[in-house]
Design a protein around this motif. Structure first.
Motif: not given
Length: 687
Positions: A558-560, A567-571, A605-611
């Protein structure tokens, strides 16, 4: 006309004589069996036409209105001449066309100038509305607007400004009807925060809002109140109530009596929503019904206590007329919001039915109320208020009509009364739950408990006490009724906070596919309105609707529309690119995901996750101006970037054309993008 009639007659004759003759006769017989039960389908057919207009991605030309009128007359003539079951199908087509034409005409009638760019500078206007924003700031609506450097022909009719610089509480709240000036940041009403989401542009169009924004400086009065008499009366009454009942109790009472919610804190509103008691805050069918019911019963009892009057006068009809006058006063005093207008129409139909010796509560009266609302405000169809109000009313009428056919209970009256309250709350809650979940992304697990503990008290204590307070106010004795009402409201607020604090009270629900609510509604109406065994067919679309809802997939990306948030959907849920800023967009994305977390947690989640894609979010004009990238990257920027970069860039220049962006990963790993402006199309409110 005769040609149309001839073609229709030949087609029907051919159908009767062909191989499908038996099917033809069976369908015609089924339609004829509905005779006497078809009026409740009138608003349904109109709604199909209204929904069809709003679903278009282009704006029909005004030249279509005469064509629609001509086609409607032709269909009416054919239906009149046929005089058979098939005539009903032509009437349905006529009503669908009428709904389409009404929505189109209404959209053009409210046409007004809309800001074409961001504006910063002096804003002058007359105060015609006061409420609170989602950030708990006083928000003022102005008309007779004057904007520097913008000619009158392009100046919006109305604007709305949140007063972030207004400190000091009610003492500095601008007076209704006063002419004020403030330095504000304004922008055109924004589009959906994601493709297919709530369209604030369309909503603002019908409110005649041409600009929205905020001010960080105090608002100044330049002329004393002039006009806006009812708003001034509302605010004066609200201040009087809150002076007698301080705190949240008084703000709650003022909201019920006048529709003024500016004194309500966000914490209280959140507790009411979480416990499924927010409907007690909005002046809607419940309040109007309780008020009318109390006045009707009180007048009828008082007149019957005087034998010369009770024996000689049509007491029931007189009580209905006086209750209708009370409802008119409540409508005027409350500001005439859409929900209040809808509630007034419904109780007016009921009371007028009493006056003309018709059944007051029936599916026909509910349908008539719906027709009146749709004629006056076709856009109301798309709002949760219309959908939830009529869903609850139709369900209650249908269920109690079915219960009336069962053997009558002969036990104690209090048991029958308690059972009625439980059944009413359960039926209304079940009928409105899918719409509440679809629009607000939440289900209140203990909402029935909260309503059973609160709604009866609202009817037997709070509303009668508020009516008493209004009657005693000219004598300075309104404190008697307000104190009585306050004790009941304190109980309701206590229940709201108690239930809201229980673990698992709020169930988060993802936003459904756009087809879910139409399928659910048509199926439920088929079960309730159709006469005969074929009504069971309605279960099928209901089952399909819930199946689609269960299979709904949320966007992977999602992009504003301003490039300010990604926003990127993660598990574990949606990962957001920023912990602060674009809070309204972030809140809506997370709610639509059915993910009840705050923006900071989603940002972690953005900082901790690999997109799952090579994505960068770049902010700041200077940084974006010097942007470089590699092929295969995707860049999202909140400013205009360089030309001819070798990667895919969503900067401000491009986002102005696309609006908000949603992306879905296909099975082959490619990202399929959907743009908000593709779905909203070229409409009056998007130009």
């Amino acid at each position: 006309m005769e040609g149309v009639m001839t073609v229709a007659g030949q087609s029907i004759s051919n159908a009767r004589g062909g191989e499908g003759g038996q099917v033809f006769h069976a369908v015609e017989a089924a339609l004829l069996r509905q005779r006497g039960h078809l009026f409740p389908w009138v608003p349904v057919a109109m709604s199909v036409g209204i929904g069809g207009y709003f679903a278009l991605r282009f704006e029909p030309t005004l030249a279509m209105l005469p064509l629609i009128a001509l086609a409607s007359v032709s269909l009416a003539f054919v239906a009149w001449r046929l005089r058979s079951g098939w005539a009903y199908l032509f009437i349905v087509a006529l009503l669908v066309l009428a709904g389409f034409g009404l929505a189109m005409a209404r959209a053009h009638l409210v046409a007004h100038p809309v800001l074409e760019w961001r504006y910063y500078g002096p804003v002058e206007g007359r105060v015609i509305g006061l409420d609170r924003s989602s950030s708990d700031k006083v928000r003022v609506t102005l008309d007779r607007v004057v904007l520097t450097r913008i000619p009158p022909a392009k100046t919006p009719d109305r604007i709305r400004v949140a007063l972030h610089g207004q400190e000091g509480g009610a003492a500095l709240t601008p007076a209704p009807g006063a002419r004020v000036i403030v330095t504000a940041n304004l922008s055109p009403p924004g589009g959906p925060v994601e493709p297919g989401g709530f369209d604030f542009q369309r909503h603002s169009w019908f409110l005649r809002l041409g600009g929205v924004g905020y001010a960080r400086t105090p608002i100044l009065m330049i002329e004393p109140p002039d006009g806006a008499l009812m708003l001034r009366l509302r605010m004066a009454l609200s201040q009087r109530v809150q002076a007698v009942l301080p705190g949240e109790t008084g703000a709650f009472a003022a909201a019920i009596m006048t529709g003024d919610r500016s004194g309500m804190g966000l914490g209280t509103i959140k507790a009411l929503r979480t416990s499924n008691l927010a409907h007690l805050l909005a002046i809607s069918g419940l309040h109007m019904g309780l008020l009318v019911g109390f006045v009707f019963a009180a007048v009828r009892v008082l007149l019957n206590l005087i034998p010369p009057l009770g024996l000689r006068l049509p007491v029931k009809k007189i009580a209905a007329v006086i209750a209708l006058v009370a409802a008119m006063g409540y409508l005027a005093l409350s500001g005439g919001s859409i929900s209040t207008e809808r509630a007034f129409v419904m109780v007016s139909v009921m009371l007028l039915a009493v006056v003309v010796d018709r059944r007051a509560i029936s599916l026909r009266s509910v349908a008539l109320a719906a027709v009146i609302v749709l004629v006056l405000r076709p856009e109301a169809l798309l709002g949760p208020g219309f959908q939830m109000s009529f869903a609850a009313t139709v369900a209650l009428v249908a269920v109690f009509r079915w219960l009336s056919g069962l053997p009558r209970y002969e036990g104690p009256a209090w048991v029958r009364g308690a059972a009625t309250v439980v059944i009413s709350s359960a039926v209304a809650g079940a009928a409105t739950a899918p719409f509440a979940a679809a629009h607000f992304n939440q289900l209140s697990e203990f909402g029935l408990v909260a309503n059973l503990l609160s709604v009866p008290l609202m009817g037997v204590l709070v509303m009668p006490a508020l009516v008493l307070a209004a009657m005693l106010m000219p004598f300075g004795l309104d404190w008697i009724g307000l104190q009585l009402a306050g004790s009941g409201l304190n109980w309701i607020l206590g229940v709201a906070h108690l239930v809201a604090g229980w673990e698992g009270t709020r169930g988060a629900v993802p936003s459904p596919d756009w087809r879910v609510l139409p399928l659910l509604t048509i199926g439920a109406l088929m079960v309730v309105l159709w006469q005969g065994r074929l009504r069971v067919i309605g279960v099928l679309p209901v089952a399909v609707a819930f199946g689609l809802w269960a299979l709904t997939s949320r966007p992977d990306l999602l992009i504003a529309d301003n490039g300010g948030l990604v926003g990127v959907l993660r598990p574990e849920g949606r990962a957001l690119s920023k912990a602060r800023g674009s809070g309204f967009v972030a809140q809506n994305w997370l709610e639509n995901d059915g993910d009840p977390v705050g923006q900071p947690e989603a940002a972690s989640r953005w900082l901790a996750s690999e997109l799952p894609l090579r994505l960068r979010h770049v902010t700041g004009k200077k940084t974006v101006a010097n942007l470089t990238c590699d092929p295969g990257e995707m860049i999202v920027a909140n400013a205009d970037g360089p030309e001819d970069l070798p990667c895919e860039v969503f900067d401000i220049k491009r986002l102005r054309q696309t609006g908000a962006v949603a992306g879905y990963f296909a099975q082959d790993g490619k990202l399929r993008l959907i743009f908000a402006r593709e779905l909203t199309g070229n409409r009056l409110w998007t130009r």
